[in-house]
Design an enzyme around this catalytic site. Structure first.
Site, PDB file in Angstrom:
ATOM      1  CG  ASN A   1      -9.073  -1.548  11.950  1.00  0.00           C
ATOM      2  OD1 ASN A   1      -8.145  -2.181  11.454  1.00  0.00           O
ATOM      3  ND2 ASN A   1      -9.530  -0.423  11.424  1.00  0.00           N
TER       4      ASN A   1
ATOM      5  CG  ASP B   1      -0.300  -0.438   2.506  1.00  0.00           C
ATOM      6  OD1 ASP B   1       0.934  -0.417   2.581  1.00  0.00           O
ATOM      7  OD2 ASP B   1      -1.029  -0.784   3.453  1.00  0.00           O
TER       8      ASP B   1
ATOM      9  CG  HIS C   1      -5.982  -2.257   8.765  1.00  0.00           C
ATOM     10  ND1 HIS C   1      -6.134  -1.166   9.581  1.00  0.00           N
ATOM     11  CD2 HIS C   1      -4.663  -2.322   8.485  1.00  0.00           C
ATOM     12  CE1 HIS C   1      -4.954  -0.598   9.786  1.00  0.00           C
ATOM     13  NE2 HIS C   1      -4.046  -1.294   9.142  1.00  0.00           N
TER      14      HIS C   1
ATOM     15  CD  GLU D   1      -8.892   1.044   7.643  1.00  0.00           C
ATOM     16  OE1 GLU D   1      -8.857   0.119   8.473  1.00  0.00           O
ATOM     17  OE2 GLU D   1      -8.377   2.153   7.856  1.00  0.00           O
TER      18      GLU D   1
HETATM   19  C1  GLP Z   1      -0.597   0.106   8.696  1.00  0.00           C
HETATM   20  C2  GLP Z   1      -0.289  -0.621   7.362  1.00  0.00           C
HETATM   21  C3  GLP Z   1      -0.426  -2.107   7.509  1.00  0.00           C
HETATM   22  C4  GLP Z   1       0.204  -2.523   8.815  1.00  0.00           C
HETATM   23  C5  GLP Z   1      -0.622  -2.015   9.954  1.00  0.00           C
HETATM   24  C6  GLP Z   1      -0.007  -2.285  11.328  1.00  0.00           C
HETATM   25  O1  GLP Z   1      -1.613   1.031   8.635  1.00  0.00           O
HETATM   26  N1  GLP Z   1      -1.039  -0.194   6.224  1.00  0.00           N
HETATM   27  O2  GLP Z   1       0.184  -2.745   6.395  1.00  0.00           O
HETATM   28  O3  GLP Z   1       0.259  -3.910   8.905  1.00  0.00           O
HETATM   29  O4  GLP Z   1      -0.965  -0.676   9.805  1.00  0.00           O
HETATM   30  O5  GLP Z   1       1.051  -1.431  11.592  1.00  0.00           O
HETATM   31  P1  GLP Z   1       2.094  -1.671  12.749  1.00  0.00           P
HETATM   32  O6  GLP Z   1       2.968  -2.787  12.305  1.00  0.00           O
HETATM   33  O7  GLP Z   1       2.862  -0.371  12.837  1.00  0.00           O
HETATM   34  O8  GLP Z   1       1.336  -1.967  13.970  1.00  0.00           O
END
Ligand code: GLP
Length: 240
Positions: free
Chosen positions: A135, A67, A137, A142
């Site tokens: 959440n 992304d 995702h 989402e």
């Molecule tokens: C972000 C990314 C995800 C990631 C998630 C968790 O928003 N788009 O790909 O897995 O949130 O992030 P973190 O590893 O910092 O908890």
């Protein structure tokens, strides 16, 4: 789903890098699906170390990131393009032409989204690395995202923006939109490695593994994939 529970973040990162290093030794031309966020940083550090020790090379590896934010230029320090260069690409021998992230230029968005989907059909990742949002995702799919989606532009939930506020000075600076690989694209990957650490992920992890498969908890779709490895620390596994 194979679930591996490790003591802490460091062990999770080691276990994950073992899997990636083994893959790259077997298949030096592997296609990797990569993720941003705090979770994979330790894995990327271990991969840089393995590269420096001549255990692996990325010279024939292709990468596709999950992304990218919309509304931030690639040159912005918090774009995922910058993140990936800072934490991985600048330290290994991957060729820039083999690095792919969703393009975030609004003027060509529709075509670029379509091109990304097509490129991923031709270059199915051998391994897709994933984190998970609190959440549930994955990527930026989402809650409520269709399981049938390929790459698309998405409005981020306030929860996700607040979670990502730590990378910015003020909530107004956190982008409201992003481009993400869709669930269908992610599910096409040959193997999926999902990492999660910390108590904040425990509920999402429990629902992903033990809950029903539902679009309200996007990661639950992984129950339907036949080659998923989930690596957790004890806190993220505490509700299993
Ligand atoms: C972000 C990314 C995800 C990631 C998630 C968790 O928003 N788009 O790909 O897995 O949130 O992030 P973190 O590893 O910092 O908890």
């Amino acid at each position: 789903m194979q679930v591996i529970i490790c003591k802490d973040y460091e062990e999770v990162s080691q276990e994950a890098s073992r899997l990636v290093v083994n893959l790259l030794r077997k298949n030096p031309r592997a296609i990797l699906g990569l993720a941003t966020g705090s979770t994979p940083i330790g894995l990327y550090q271990n991969l840089i170390r393995a590269y420096n020790n001549n255990e692996i090379s990325f010279k024939d590896v292709k990468s596709f990131n999950l992304d990218e934010y919309l509304g931030l230029p690639r040159t912005h320090a918090e774009s995922f393009y910058s993140f990936m260069h800072r934490h991985l690409f600048d330290h290994i021998d991957i060729k820039e032409e083999n690095v792919h992230l969703p393009n975030n230029d609004e003027d060509t968005l529709k075509k670029d989204i379509n091109d990304y989907t097509e490129a991923l059909k031709k270059n199915v990742p051998d391994l897709q690395i994933l984190g998970i949002g609190a959440n549930g995702h994955i990527g930026f799919n989402e809650p409520g995202s269709s399981f049938d989606s390929e790459t698309f532009a998405v409005d981020l939930t306030l929860k996700t923006r607040i979670d990502n506020l730590r990378f910015f000075n003020h909530i107004d600076e956190v982008p409201t939109r992003a481009v993400t690989m869709g669930i269908k694209t992610i599910m096409r990957s040959r193997q999926i490695l999902l990492m999660a650490t910390g108590e904040g992920k425990a509920e999402a992890v429990m629902k992903m593994i033990k809950g029903s498969v539902t679009e309200t908890l996007p990661a639950s779709i992984l129950q339907k994939h036949n080659n998923v490895v989930v690596i957790l620390d004890e806190l993220a596994a505490s509700r299993l």
